[in-house]
Design an enzyme around this catalytic site. Structure first.
Site, PDB file in Angstrom:
ATOM      1  N   LYS A  13       3.791  -1.966  -0.139  1.00 63.53           N
ATOM      2  CA  LYS A  13       3.143  -2.707   0.950  1.00 63.53           C
ATOM      3  C   LYS A  13       3.711  -4.116   1.065  1.00 63.53           C
ATOM      4  O   LYS A  13       4.027  -4.570   2.164  1.00 63.53           O
ATOM      5  CB  LYS A  13       1.622  -2.777   0.736  1.00 63.53           C
ATOM      6  CG  LYS A  13       0.926  -1.439   0.782  1.00 63.53           C
ATOM      7  CD  LYS A  13      -0.569  -1.559   0.572  1.00 63.53           C
ATOM      8  CE  LYS A  13      -0.991  -2.192  -0.733  1.00 63.53           C
ATOM      9  NZ  LYS A  13      -0.671  -1.423  -1.941  1.00 63.53           N
ATOM     10  N   ARG A  88     -10.191  -3.234   1.496  1.00 64.61           N
ATOM     11  CA  ARG A  88     -10.035  -2.277   0.398  1.00 64.61           C
ATOM     12  C   ARG A  88     -11.177  -1.276   0.343  1.00 64.61           C
ATOM     13  O   ARG A  88     -11.095  -0.298  -0.389  1.00 64.61           O
ATOM     14  CB  ARG A  88      -9.963  -3.001  -0.951  1.00 64.61           C
ATOM     15  CG  ARG A  88      -8.688  -3.766  -1.167  1.00 64.61           C
ATOM     16  CD  ARG A  88      -8.651  -4.288  -2.603  1.00 64.61           C
ATOM     17  NE  ARG A  88      -7.573  -5.218  -2.824  1.00 64.61           N
ATOM     18  CZ  ARG A  88      -6.419  -4.902  -3.397  1.00 64.61           C
ATOM     19  NH1 ARG A  88      -6.185  -3.675  -3.757  1.00 64.61           N
ATOM     20  NH2 ARG A  88      -5.505  -5.821  -3.582  1.00 64.61           N
ATOM     21  N   ARG A 127       8.888  -2.998 -12.230  1.00 60.43           N
ATOM     22  CA  ARG A 127       8.640  -4.320 -11.647  1.00 60.43           C
ATOM     23  C   ARG A 127       8.241  -5.307 -12.739  1.00 60.43           C
ATOM     24  O   ARG A 127       8.683  -6.462 -12.737  1.00 60.43           O
ATOM     25  CB  ARG A 127       7.546  -4.238 -10.563  1.00 60.43           C
ATOM     26  CG  ARG A 127       7.296  -5.579  -9.877  1.00 60.43           C
ATOM     27  CD  ARG A 127       6.424  -5.454  -8.651  1.00 60.43           C
ATOM     28  NE  ARG A 127       5.035  -5.194  -8.995  1.00 60.43           N
ATOM     29  CZ  ARG A 127       4.079  -4.950  -8.096  1.00 60.43           C
ATOM     30  NH1 ARG A 127       4.366  -4.916  -6.805  1.00 60.43           N
ATOM     31  NH2 ARG A 127       2.845  -4.733  -8.477  1.00 60.43           N
ATOM     32  N   ARG A 135       3.332 -10.955 -13.153  1.00 60.95           N
ATOM     33  CA  ARG A 135       2.035 -10.538 -12.614  1.00 60.95           C
ATOM     34  C   ARG A 135       1.238  -9.892 -13.742  1.00 60.95           C
ATOM     35  O   ARG A 135       1.671  -8.915 -14.336  1.00 60.95           O
ATOM     36  CB  ARG A 135       2.224  -9.546 -11.458  1.00 60.95           C
ATOM     37  CG  ARG A 135       2.737 -10.200 -10.203  1.00 60.95           C
ATOM     38  CD  ARG A 135       2.942  -9.206  -9.092  1.00 60.95           C
ATOM     39  NE  ARG A 135       1.731  -8.447  -8.793  1.00 60.95           N
ATOM     40  CZ  ARG A 135       1.577  -7.748  -7.688  1.00 60.95           C
ATOM     41  NH1 ARG A 135       2.529  -7.695  -6.789  1.00 60.95           N
ATOM     42  NH2 ARG A 135       0.465  -7.077  -7.488  1.00 60.95           N
ATOM     43  N   ARG A 146      -6.353   0.770 -11.548  1.00 61.65           N
ATOM     44  CA  ARG A 146      -6.283   0.393 -10.132  1.00 61.65           C
ATOM     45  C   ARG A 146      -6.092   1.614  -9.238  1.00 61.65           C
ATOM     46  O   ARG A 146      -6.617   1.655  -8.121  1.00 61.65           O
ATOM     47  CB  ARG A 146      -5.149  -0.627  -9.904  1.00 61.65           C
ATOM     48  CG  ARG A 146      -5.467  -1.992 -10.499  1.00 61.65           C
ATOM     49  CD  ARG A 146      -4.317  -2.969 -10.357  1.00 61.65           C
ATOM     50  NE  ARG A 146      -4.063  -3.274  -8.961  1.00 61.65           N
ATOM     51  CZ  ARG A 146      -2.860  -3.605  -8.473  1.00 61.65           C
ATOM     52  NH1 ARG A 146      -1.813  -3.660  -9.279  1.00 61.65           N
ATOM     53  NH2 ARG A 146      -2.711  -3.876  -7.210  1.00 61.65           N
TER      54      ARG A 146
END
Length: 188
Positions: A13, A88, A127, A135, A146
């Site tokens: 996204k 969300r 990542r 992060r 998540r």
């Protein structure tokens, strides 16, 4: 153009939002980025959000809605925006509808980026390696939590927006440029 990007964590996204920002000259309103900025700045909201994010939980609707509403009033949002990470939940989607109605605005489309959960875990692990763990939510255990939260709370938005005739779904497992082409075809 006013868009919402939906998709599980790691679906791309943020990457697609940046491409759309450049293409359509509208800002990305990323609740994740806004919250990470507050966390980095150490604001009271940021400290509260950090504890919540580190657990893999979602911040309250009131906090997120307030941040988004204020941001929509900024001059750079006059021609539209891309919402990434909001709404969300169905409650947030209904709050967004009310917020837009009050501002005399409406969404043009909701783009769902579909992705395979196993591939998403690989993406997040990569990542985290590439960014040196910048992060705090980039680890496998938090991602798995998540994904569960996404499936329980956010996935129902697909039906919500399909019912409004706004949903456009694209295959997020394609190469980045093909995902972009699919999104452009879906919204134009």
């Amino acid at each position: 153009m006013r868009l919402v990007l939906l998709g599980p964590p790691g679906a791309g996204k943020g990457t697609q939002a940046q491409i759309l920002v450049e293409t359509y000259n509208i800002p990305q309103l990323s609740t994740g980025d806004m919250l990470r900025a507050a966390i980095k700045a150490g604001t009271p909201l940021g400290l509260e959000a950090k504890a919540i994010v580190d657990r893999g939980d979602l911040v309250s609707d009131a906090i997120v809605s307030g941040i988004i509403s204020e941001r929509m009033d900024e001059p750079d949002c006059a021609n539209g925006f891309i919402l990434d990470g909001f709404p969300r939940t169905i409650a947030q989607a209904e709050a967004l509808d009310d917020m837009l109605d009050a501002k005399g605005l409406k969404l043009d489309a909701v783009v769902e980026i579909k992705a395979d959960p196993d591939v998403l875990i690989e993406r997040i692990i990569n990542r985290a390696k590439e960014t040196g763990g910048a992060r705090t939510d980039d680890n496998e255990d938090v991602l798995r939590k998540r994904l569960v939260v996404y499936n329980e709370q956010t996935a129902p938005l697909v039906s919500f927006y399909a019912g409004q005739g706004l949903l456009r779904s694209v295959d997020g497992m394609q190469p980045i440029n093909e995902v972009t082409a699919s999104i452009k075809a879906a919204i134009e």
